[in-house]
Write an enzyme that holds these catalytic residues in place. Structure first.
Site, PDB file in Angstrom:
ATOM      1  N   THR A 162       0.867  -1.176   0.000  1.00 31.71           N
ATOM      2  CA  THR A 162       0.000   0.000   0.000  1.00 31.71           C
ATOM      3  C   THR A 162       0.898   1.219   0.000  1.00 31.71           C
ATOM      4  OG1 THR A 162      -1.657  -1.150   1.345  1.00 31.71           O
ATOM      5  CG2 THR A 162      -1.695   1.247   1.462  1.00 31.71           C
ATOM      6  N   THR A 213       0.693  -1.205   6.721  1.00 29.08           N
ATOM      7  CA  THR A 213       0.676  -1.896   5.430  1.00 29.08           C
ATOM      8  C   THR A 213       0.809  -3.396   5.654  1.00 29.08           C
ATOM      9  OG1 THR A 213       3.067  -1.777   5.123  1.00 29.08           O
ATOM     10  CG2 THR A 213       1.793   0.051   4.247  1.00 29.08           C
TER      11      THR A 213
HETATM   12  N1  ASP Z   1      -2.840  -3.597   3.851  1.00 28.37           N
HETATM   13  C1  ASP Z   1      -3.293  -3.767   2.502  1.00 28.37           C
HETATM   14  C2  ASP Z   1      -4.513  -4.601   2.479  1.00 28.37           C
HETATM   15  O1  ASP Z   1      -4.711  -5.417   3.379  1.00 28.37           O
HETATM   16  C3  ASP Z   1      -2.292  -4.407   1.591  1.00 28.37           C
HETATM   17  C4  ASP Z   1      -0.881  -4.140   1.894  1.00 28.37           C
HETATM   18  O2  ASP Z   1      -0.534  -3.090   2.395  1.00 28.37           O
HETATM   19  O3  ASP Z   1      -0.056  -5.043   1.641  1.00 28.37           O
HETATM   20  O4  ASP Z   1      -5.238  -4.496   1.515  1.00 28.37           O
END
Ligand code: ASP
Length: 307
Positions: A162, A213
């Site tokens: 993210t 994230t």
């Molecule tokens: N946290 C984000 C989600 O769960 C994805 C990520 O940051 O890897 O969609």
């Protein structure tokens, strides 16, 4: 000390964000200055026009924003064919009595607000990856739920991410922002933590701001971003607050468990970024008065015993 901090995925927008901060723009505008160029760049896989569609091959993106001065929030989830979902989340915050819109409603609102509907959000590389995923897993599109638990968790973790930004402006206002395509090949309609206030982002001028994230399924369960700010309210330093929240994540049992990164700043301009599993990652920080932003390494918390 005003500053702007982003994770490594946000680096592409950091020069613009640093310029916005130096010109005295508000923390919220600084976030948008950093996130918008990342969303528009299809070479950045994990945000806006990018590489990771859902299990039907359709890009559905999420974003969220919180203003630490007023505790106002805006977020959007599972939005299709709109590039600048962070800007859309800001408009949810400023134009509506609601805090969150998803799916068709979010797209409808975007079009009302004059956003352009994009014909294609998935890059050529992403289309190839999706076809490979269908082929390698022999996916039956009528039974998508069978294919969601990653066989190779490390590879899967590597793929998702993210763009997050945190800012403290010259007036002492804090803000937190997120924008993402979410997990690759996720179930259609799945929301991660990025549009969930308290999980993926939180900001309160009095105590601090936080954004997370990686595995949103975990930070939703542990209310991680809100917890970090609450720990700071209760007297923890920004570092102690992040480590305490990592402990909470470590206590989760069952469900999908993976890595999480926690990024936090406080009203004095202290900051801390950790990741809960071994992996080389940097973040970017710009403090006003410095000639440019710099990269620093995240603090690595030992690997979860539960995984
Ligand atoms: N946290 C984000 C989600 O769960 C994805 C990520 O940051 O890897 O969609």
């Amino acid at each position: 000390m005003s500053l702007v901090l982003c994770n490594y995925c946000g680096e592409y927008g950091m020069t613009d964000a640093a310029e916005a901060l130096s010109s005295g723009e508000s923390a919220l505008d600084v976030l948008e200055a950093g996130i918008a160029p990342c969303e528009a760049n299809s070479d950045i896989d994990i945000v806006g026009k990018g590489r990771w569609p859902n299990a039907l091959g359709v890009m559905q993106t999420d974003a969220g924003v919180m203003d630490g001065a007023t505790l106002q929030v805006g977020s959007v989830g599972a939005v299709e064919n709109i590039t600048h979902v962070f800007s859309l989340a800001r408009l949810v915050q400023s134009k509506l009595p609601h805090v969150c819109l998803v799916g068709e409603g979010a797209k409808r609102f975007a079009l009302e607000m004059g956003f352009t509907e994009e014909a294609e959000m998935v890059s050529e590389l992403g289309k190839q990856d999706y076809q490979n995923w269908l082929r390698e897993n022999n996916v039956d599109l009528s039974q998508l739920s069978k294919y969601l638990w990653p066989k190779d968790k490390d590879t899967y973790s590597f793929h998702k991410d993210t763009v997050i930004y945190l800012a403290l402006d010259a007036r002492g206002n804090l803000a937190a922002g997120t924008s993402t395509t979410g997990w690759p090949f996720k179930y259609p309609g799945r929301l991660g933590d990025s549009p969930i206030c308290g999980a993926g982002f939180y900001a309160d001028n009095r105590y601090g701001a936080c954004a997370c994230t990686n595995t949103g399924e975990m930070t939703i369960r542990a209310s991680t971003a809100r917890s970090v700010v609450l720990y700071m309210k209760k007297g923890a330093s920004v570092r102690e607050a992040c480590l305490e929240a990592a402990e909470d994540l470590n206590d989760l049992q069952g469900g999908y468990l993976g890595s999480v990164s926690i990024h936090a700043i406080d009203p004095k301009g202290d900051y801390f970024v950790l990741m809960t599993e071994d992996s080389e990652q940097d973040f970017c920080i710009f403090e006003e008065g410095n000639p440019a932003f710099r990269r620093e390494e995240v603090f690595l918390v030992p690997k979860y015993s539960a995984t």
